[in-house]
Write a protein that holds these residues in place. Structure first.
Motif, short mmCIF file in Angstrom:
data_model
loop_
_atom_site.label_atom_id
_atom_site.label_comp_id
_atom_site.label_asym_id
_atom_site.label_seq_id
_atom_site.Cartn_x
_atom_site.Cartn_y
_atom_site.Cartn_z
N GLY A 53 0.70 -1.13 -0.10
CA GLY A 53 -0.02 0.18 0.13
C GLY A 53 0.91 1.17 -0.09
N ILE A 54 2.13 1.11 0.00
CA ILE A 54 3.13 2.33 -0.08
C ILE A 54 3.32 2.72 -1.53
CG2 ILE A 54 5.12 3.27 0.66
CD1 ILE A 54 5.21 1.62 2.96
N VAL A 55 2.85 3.86 -2.13
CA VAL A 55 3.02 4.06 -3.76
C VAL A 55 3.82 5.44 -3.59
CG1 VAL A 55 1.90 4.71 -5.61
CG2 VAL A 55 1.01 2.83 -4.33
N GLN A 56 4.92 5.35 -4.15
CA GLN A 56 5.61 6.60 -4.51
C GLN A 56 5.40 7.25 -5.86
OE1 GLN A 56 10.23 8.34 -4.28
NE2 GLN A 56 10.00 6.24 -3.85
N CYS A 57 5.17 8.50 -5.84
CA CYS A 57 5.04 9.29 -7.23
C CYS A 57 6.50 9.96 -7.56
CB CYS A 57 3.79 10.10 -7.31
SG CYS A 57 3.61 10.98 -8.72
N PRO A 58 7.53 9.23 -8.10
CA PRO A 58 8.72 9.71 -8.01
C PRO A 58 8.94 11.26 -8.65
CG PRO A 58 8.66 8.10 -9.57
CD PRO A 58 7.25 8.06 -8.97
N GLU A 59 9.78 11.95 -8.38
CA GLU A 59 10.16 13.23 -8.88
C GLU A 59 10.23 12.99 -10.43
OE1 GLU A 59 13.22 16.59 -7.41
OE2 GLU A 59 13.52 14.50 -7.31
N THR A 60 10.90 11.97 -10.94
CA THR A 60 11.48 11.77 -12.20
C THR A 60 10.18 11.06 -12.96
OG1 THR A 60 12.24 9.63 -11.23
CG2 THR A 60 13.92 11.65 -11.92
N ARG A 61 9.21 10.83 -12.34
CA ARG A 61 7.75 10.45 -12.91
C ARG A 61 7.86 9.02 -13.37
NH1 ARG A 61 7.56 16.20 -16.47
NH2 ARG A 61 7.41 17.52 -14.46
N GLU A 62 8.95 8.60 -14.05
CA GLU A 62 9.02 7.18 -14.45
C GLU A 62 7.83 6.84 -15.14
OE1 GLU A 62 11.91 5.80 -13.77
OE2 GLU A 62 12.48 7.33 -12.50
N LEU A 63 7.38 7.43 -16.21
CA LEU A 63 6.31 6.88 -17.03
C LEU A 63 6.67 5.76 -18.03
CD1 LEU A 63 4.64 10.47 -17.61
CD2 LEU A 63 3.81 8.56 -15.99
N PHE A 64 5.85 5.24 -18.54
CA PHE A 64 6.37 4.25 -19.62
C PHE A 64 5.89 5.19 -20.95
CE2 PHE A 64 4.73 1.66 -16.42
CZ PHE A 64 5.89 0.64 -16.12
N GLY A 65 7.19 5.81 -21.53
CA GLY A 65 7.12 6.63 -22.39
C GLY A 65 6.59 6.29 -23.74
N ALA A 111 -1.66 10.76 -11.37
CA ALA A 111 -3.06 9.98 -11.49
C ALA A 111 -2.86 8.48 -11.69
CB ALA A 111 -3.77 10.19 -12.79
N ARG A 112 -1.57 8.00 -11.94
CA ARG A 112 -1.18 6.76 -12.18
C ARG A 112 -1.01 6.25 -10.73
NH1 ARG A 112 4.13 4.61 -14.98
NH2 ARG A 112 4.69 5.51 -12.92
N ALA A 113 -0.34 6.97 -10.00
CA ALA A 113 -0.18 6.72 -8.53
C ALA A 113 -1.38 6.72 -7.77
CB ALA A 113 0.80 7.66 -7.56
N LEU A 114 -2.33 7.41 -7.94
CA LEU A 114 -3.71 7.37 -7.52
C LEU A 114 -4.46 6.15 -7.78
CD1 LEU A 114 -4.79 10.98 -7.42
CD2 LEU A 114 -4.37 9.46 -5.47
N MET A 115 -4.12 5.73 -9.07
CA MET A 115 -5.01 4.63 -9.69
C MET A 115 -4.65 3.15 -8.94
SD MET A 115 -6.95 4.86 -12.20
CE MET A 115 -7.25 3.07 -13.07
N MET A 116 -3.52 3.17 -8.02
CA MET A 116 -3.04 2.15 -7.34
C MET A 116 -3.69 2.19 -6.02
SD MET A 116 1.07 2.21 -8.30
CE MET A 116 1.63 0.56 -7.85
N LYS A 117 -4.53 3.11 -5.82
CA LYS A 117 -5.26 3.03 -4.54
C LYS A 117 -4.43 3.09 -3.28
CE LYS A 117 -10.14 2.82 -4.94
NZ LYS A 117 -11.54 2.73 -4.36
N PRO A 118 -3.54 3.88 -3.07
CA PRO A 118 -2.57 3.66 -2.08
C PRO A 118 -3.03 3.88 -0.89
CG PRO A 118 -1.98 5.68 -3.14
CD PRO A 118 -3.28 5.21 -3.92
N LYS A 119 -2.27 3.07 0.35
CA LYS A 119 -2.95 3.63 1.72
C LYS A 119 -1.83 4.71 1.90
CE LYS A 119 -3.85 -0.96 3.22
NZ LYS A 119 -3.24 -2.21 3.21
N LEU A 120 -0.65 4.66 1.79
CA LEU A 120 0.48 5.75 1.99
C LEU A 120 0.59 6.35 0.60
CD1 LEU A 120 2.09 7.74 3.53
CD2 LEU A 120 3.79 5.85 3.32
N LEU A 121 0.30 7.56 0.35
CA LEU A 121 0.83 8.02 -1.00
C LEU A 121 1.93 9.11 -0.84
CD1 LEU A 121 0.48 8.72 -4.18
CD2 LEU A 121 -1.02 10.36 -3.31
#
Ligand code: ATP
Ligand code: MG
Lengths: 492, 311
Positions: free
Chosen positions: A339-351, A407-417
């Motif tokens: 439940g711990i989801v990090q939305c990193p500064e570098t975004r790490e999207l699948f380009g 948005a992708r981080a929120l899709m994971m329904k994190p407990k800790l964002l």
């Protein structure tokens, strides 16, 4: 200031850029005089970077004319445009990874000739002089990967001005910089003006842009909407509505309101070293379930390192506990599943994947119906993502990418964002949207938030409690209303 | 206070020692060993040429044997058809020239596409050449191979010296080029072509030149090797497996070093021969060694030597 005093050096007339059916820039016309700074503002995805890239020839304009000193640039390849006297500071730093800072600057000084087999003797001296001017003299022999964020931006600036361009295009120079770094950069850009160069400047830091520019042009959906003195444009009704938005409101809750006796996240005496450098030293903090905590710190203070340690991406000493149990030795994947989801500064999207595919990957673990519901809610929050569903993530504008990462981080329904610098590159109006979204999350769910920011105007209103991280240590802890009086010296 | 050794000094001394050994070898070694090294030196040039393209220009050329094959077969066919009316040196030059022409014909369209597609284009080129050679058997000798009437010399140590000097000179030129401003611009173009363009560099022009240089040395080495071996066959000049061997040699020795590619080539050919008594097992052992080096020392032999000096 200089407007009207001399003939314009850059004249853009009816510039249009289409990507398939999308019109990113539409009939845009403006001009810049030598020694003038024109600010270009507009919400995320309004076409600012596209306009710059079209002038530079990185993108081929679909229609319109771009004249530099009366010479038509539209349609030329970028290397010819560069040689005619245009330099671009890209929105994202892109240094040569294997070369040192000095070599990176030297590359920019080399002529585009195949006969040039030996470097000129003065290249080295010139490169050093440029480095000194932008404040890189101390890190000449380092590789870009080891540089602080601001130094990477300095390097981009150094490369862009190496050939003494007549026109400098600067895309978001202030994003991610601290107040004092912004002041440094403003000063450097002011020097371009003194030297008689024309500058086109894009940034979402409205205050700093207003203070620096001679004139502002506002865009929306690819089109011109207002132009004139900064103060006038910022007062414009449309600009306020589509770009500036309203003020952020603060709603802090006292720590005593959180009833859990053991905080859900406990970081105890954590230390991290990179070789000899200490990135974190004896850091302890805690977050209650449902609490919103901001971690405020300048670039390089260690925020990202701490988040990476929590996410299991980095070895550390000390202990990190989640719901009372140590996280070590869990793998990053296990930690994410807990439940711990990090939305990193570098975004790490699948380009190379579409916006929709990126979001679906985030919602992978949710059931079909829940996934659809979450997706709808996020599209509600960031309508632009809905419109761009099938676009490749790599081609999104800077701010759109940031929205997608959140948005992708929120899709994971994190407990800790964990949000690391979420405001980077976002227009003021989107900050307001994000702010409302966080408020709604706080009211309707039990989500816990750890927010890393140096932008205190955003970090404070969303925090129940604030920690200040400075040079690898926690130096202050308290409620946001005491922050200004006790800890704000470096941040406001 | 003692002077700390420069990180490169160990590399330098290893190189100097290798050079000295190579100079003295013809005095002591058997014709068999010299023959083996002759082939290794030509392979070294193939690998160094490949490294210029991949390590510096950032383009993965899966078809080094396309350039080599065109050079080798052009030289061989000219000699087979026109001998004794033609000097073999003319044939060799023609081989190199043909490789450059074929290289440009391939690179111009291939450089328009980026990333993996460039590599795939070059791979297809090898298959096309291979098929052409088999189909046009009257001209090329087809699957049996092409017998070349002339050789440069039959003296083993003379052949050794020719290959050694050729490798040294090509190595010096390729290395010098990689360290020149052009090498730096190539690296910039390879890492980020949009940025390189915005800095005023004509990326296509620079990459094309890298391709031409690579093609020239590949073709020249291929042609020289034909006149050493006296035959040309698909299996020894064009086959994909030959190309893979060259790529492994370059990566094994250390990417972006040019010199490393030569070390890798000599190592691969030497090991292959040493282990030949083991039969099929030999290939496996060499592959495993190569794999380990690539996995644990991504910077190859040169990286090992440099790293060793720093510790
Ligand atoms: N290659 C592309 N293909 C399709 N659409 C694109 C492409 N490049 C950009 N776009 C779209 O064009 C629009 C304008 O993008 P641009 O990068 O110019 O925005 P921006 O004003 O710089 O925004 P930001 O402030 O977020 O950086 C965006 O909606 C973006 O998604
Ligand atoms: Mg942009």
């Amino acid at each position: 200031m200089t407007q009207g005093m001399s003939a314009p050096i850059l004249e853009v007339t009816n510039l249009t850029k289409r990507y398939g059916g999308l019109v990113a820039v539409k009939n845009l016309s403006f001009s810049i005089a030598p020694g003038e700074i024109l600010g270009l503002i507009g919400p995320n995805g309004s076409g600012k970077s596209t306009a710059m890239k079209s002038i530079m020839g990185v993108e081929r304009p679909s229609a319109g004319s771009i004249k530099l000193d009366g010479v038509e640039l539209a349609g030329l390849p970028s290397h010819q445009i560069a040689r005619k006297g245009v330099g671009l500071v890209f929105q994202h730093s892109r240094p040569l990874a294997r070369q040192t800072v000095l070599e990176n600057i030297k590359v920019a000084l080399l002529p585009d000739k195949l006969t040039h087999l030996f470097a000129d003797k003065d290249t080295d001296g010139k490169a050093r002089a440029i480095a000194a001017r932008v404040g890189l003299a101390g890190v000449l022999d380092r590789k870009p990967a080891t540089l602080a964020f601001a130094d990477l931006r300095r390097l981009e600036l150094a490369k862009a001005v190496a050939r003494h361009p007549k026109l400098v295009l600067v895309d978001e120079p202030f994003a991610g910089l601290t107040a004092s770094e912004v002041a440094d950069f403003s000063q450097l850009i002011r020097e371009f003006r003194v030297e008689g160069r024309a500058v086109l400047l894009v940034d979402h830091n409205v205050k700093s842009v207003s203070a620096l520019v001679d004139r502002v042009l506002a865009m929306y959906l690819g089109e011109w909407i207002a132009e004139g003195a900064a103060a006038d444009v910022m007062r414009d009704e449309t600009v306020r509505r589509v770009y500036l938005g309203g003020a952020l409101v603060s709603t802090a809750r006292a720590e005593s309101l959180f009833s859990d006796r053991t905080p859900v996240l406990q970081v105890e005496n954590v230390g991290v070293c990179y070789g000899k450098a200490r990135a974190l030293q004896d850091v302890s903090l805690h977050v209650h379930e449902g609490e919103f905590v901001s971690l405020v710190g300048l670039n390089g203070a260690g925020k990202t390192t701490l988040f990476n340690a929590i996410s299991g991406l980095m070895a550390y000493s000390g202990e990190i506990k989640w719901a009372g149990r140590p996280l070590r030795p869990g793998s990053p994947a296990q930690i994410a599943r807990s439940g711990i989801v990090q939305c990193p500064e570098t975004r790490e999207l699948f380009g190379e994947m579409s916006v929709r595919e990126n979001l679906d990957l985030g919602g992978n673990a949710l059931g079909g119906e829940e996934c659809a519901r979450q997706l709808n809610w996020l599209f509600d929050l960031f309508p632009i993502l809905k419109a761009r569903q099938s676009q490749m993530a790599r081609t999104l504008s800077g701010g759109e990418q940031q929205m997608l990462a959140i948005a992708r981080a929120l899709m994971m329904k994190p407990k800790l964002l964990i949000l690391d610098e979420p405001t980077l590159g976002l227009a003021p109006v989107i900050l307001e949207t994000l702010s409302r979204a966080l408020d709604r999350l706080r009211e309707t769910t039990k989500i816990t938030l750890l927010l890393g920011e140096q932008n205190v105007t955003f970090a404070l209103p969303h925090a129940d409690r604030v920690y200040v991280l400075d040079h690898a240590r926690i130096v202050w802890e308290g409620p946001p209303d005491r922050f200004e009086a006790e800890a704000a010296a470096n941040y406001l | 206070m003692k002077l700390r050794p420069l990180p490169a000094s160990r590399l330098f001394w290893t190189g100097a020692a290798a050079f000295a050994v190579a100079m003295l070898l013809p005095l002591y070694a058997s014709g068999y060993v010299l023959g083996l090294l002759t082939v290794a030196y030509y392979t070294a040039v193939f690998a160094m040429s490949w490294d210029l393209l991949f390590g510096f220009a950032g383009e993965v050329n899966f078809g080094p044997t396309f350039l080599i094959g065109v050079g080798a077969y052009t030289a061989g066919i000219l000699d087979a058809r026109l001998s004794p009316g033609i000097s073999i040196y003319l044939c060799i030059l023609a081989g190199a020239a043909a490789a450059v022409v074929a290289g440009v014909a391939l690179a111009l369209p291939a450089l328009r596409v980026s990333g993996p597609y460039f590599g795939l284009t070059t791979l297809v080129a090898v298959l096309m050449l291979q098929n052409f050679i088999i189909v046009a058997a009257d001209l090329t000798g087809g699957e049996i191979g092409l017998a070349v009437p002339d050789v440069i010399t039959i003296d083993a140590s003379a052949n050794y010296w020719i290959a050694f000097c050729f490798m040294t000179v090509s190595g010096a030129i390729l290395f010098g080029l990689s360290r020149s401003p052009i090498g730096l611009i190539l690296q910039a173009s390879g890492q980020d072509k949009v940025q390189a363009g915005a800095l005023g560099f004509n990326v296509t022009k620079h990459k094309l030149v890298a391709f031409i240089v690579s093609a020239f040395f590949s073709g020249l080495a291929g042609a020289l090797m034909v006149f050493y071996m006296g035959t040309a066959s698909v299996g020894s000049f064009v086959d994909i497996s030959v190309g893979v061997q060259i790529i492994i040699a370059a990566v094994l020795g250390g990417r972006r070093t040019v010199i490393g590619a030569a070390m890798g080539a000599v190592f691969l050919i030497g090991m292959g021969e040493l282990l030949r008594p083991l039969g099929e097992l030999a290939t496996l052992i060499v592959s495993v060694i190569a794999l380990c080096v690539i996995l644990y020392f991504p910077d190859g032999f040169v990286g090992m030597l440099r790293g060793g000096a720093r510790a």
